[in-house]
Scaffold this motif. Structure first.
Motif, PDB file in Angstrom:
ATOM      1  N   ALA A  61      14.511 -60.976  -3.976  1.00 23.15           N
ATOM      2  CA  ALA A  61      13.373 -60.436  -4.723  1.00 23.15           C
ATOM      3  C   ALA A  61      13.708 -59.082  -5.338  1.00 23.15           C
ATOM      4  N   PHE A  62      14.582 -58.329  -4.656  1.00 16.61           N
ATOM      5  CA  PHE A  62      14.989 -57.004  -5.148  1.00 16.61           C
ATOM      6  C   PHE A  62      16.176 -57.077  -6.110  1.00 16.61           C
ATOM      7  N   ARG A  63      16.631 -58.315  -6.428  1.00 17.84           N
ATOM      8  CA  ARG A  63      17.800 -58.545  -7.274  1.00 17.84           C
ATOM      9  C   ARG A  63      19.092 -58.020  -6.621  1.00 17.84           C
ATOM     10  N   GLU A  64      19.120 -57.984  -5.312  1.00 19.97           N
ATOM     11  CA  GLU A  64      20.303 -57.521  -4.576  1.00 19.97           C
ATOM     12  C   GLU A  64      21.071 -58.753  -4.076  1.00 19.97           C
ATOM     13  N   SER A  65      21.742 -59.416  -5.002  1.00 19.39           N
ATOM     14  CA  SER A  65      22.363 -60.703  -4.691  1.00 19.39           C
ATOM     15  C   SER A  65      23.481 -60.601  -3.659  1.00 19.39           C
ATOM     16  N   VAL A  66      24.259 -59.515  -3.706  1.00 16.77           N
ATOM     17  CA  VAL A  66      25.379 -59.377  -2.765  1.00 16.77           C
ATOM     18  C   VAL A  66      24.860 -59.229  -1.337  1.00 16.77           C
TER      19      VAL A  66
END
Length: 271
Positions: free
Chosen positions: A148-153
């Motif tokens: 949701a925070f776009r923190e894919s790693v």
């Protein structure tokens, strides 16, 4: 006899006996709590709160009463009040693990990822208090927040840890599918997006393969609702259509969600 009925989930038979007992022992917190629990099982939430309020009047720090109040609010859909009671339970009991696990889940259900990750990060510092299964679930929840925070790693690290802890659990695989679906939605590169969507499909199919046949309906519905929560309407329509084909008697439960998907996608039923 009352214990027998409550043990074997016959609350409608236990309630009259509990009322008779309370007429004779009106200050028995245990029986007020048991009455509230039976009424929750029947979906009689207002009556359950009334019973639990009597228990609270006797002892407002009784842990079972507080936990039942929190659960009653959650079951009735009053998630804000449920969160207040679960937080109060953690403060009174001194044990944060069970209340925080529930708080994280509720905030995820509310799509309040900031609040969810707050409790998740605390839980991850208290790993020793979690079972292997619980830890895997917490990592899944963390992955959803990071997506949701776009923190894919960070999210990928968490979902990988969850799978490593419990790779044969269908629910873990479904959570992984939801993670990849959410990341795909936030990815602009078409090639990368395609890879994430392929990973999502792989995880969902893996979940269905791992689940026993008598749990197939539940898992199809779980996949569909997870996709729905991720605001992707192609995937849930696919799995909801499968339910309608394979489980026509239970399919009525899915009609609203399926109609919503068709309306959003502007398509006609394919079955």
């Amino acid at each position: 006899l009352c214990d027998y009925y409550t043990t074997f989930y016959q609350p409608e038979l236990a309630i009259p006996l509990l009322r008779m007992t309370l007429d004779e022992y009106p200050y028995s917190i245990e029986h007020w709590n048991e009455l509230g629990k039976c009424q929750i099982q029947l979906g009689e939430y207002e009556a359950a709160h009334e019973a639990l309020d009597f228990a609270s009047a006797i002892d407002d720090k009784n842990l079972d009463t507080i936990a039942l109040k929190a659960f009653c609010f959650r079951q009735s859909g009053n998630l804000t009040e449920a969160c207040k009671y679960y937080l109060y339970l953690s403060q009174i009991s001194g044990d944060i693990i069970r209340p925080y696990l529930t708080l994280a889940k509720i905030y995820l259900d509310m799509n309040d990822y900031e609040s969810a990750i707050y409790y998740i990060e605390i839980l991850l510092t208290e790993k020793s208090g979690l079972t292997k299964y619980e830890l895997a679930e917490v990592y899944c929840d963390a992955a959803i927040c990071h997506a949701a925070f776009r923190e894919s790693v960070k999210g990928y690290e968490c979902i990988s840890l969850a799978i490593s802890l419990n790779e044969n659990d269908p629910e873990i695989r479904i959570a992984a599918g939801r993670f990849f679906l959410m990341i795909a939605q936030k990815t602009e590169n078409e090639k990368t997006k395609k890879e994430f969507l392929e990973n999502a499909t792989k995880e969902f199919e893996q979940a269905l393969q791992l689940a026993p046949e008598d749990e197939r309906f539940d898992n199809l519905l779980n996949i569909a609702t997870n996709c729905f929560d991720a605001h992707d309407y192609n995937y849930p329509s696919r799995y909801l259509e499968t339910i309608n084909k394979d489980f026509p008697k239970e399919a009525r439960l899915t009609y609203f969600f399926l109609i919503y998907c068709y309306f959003y996608l502007q398509k006609l039923p394919s079955f």
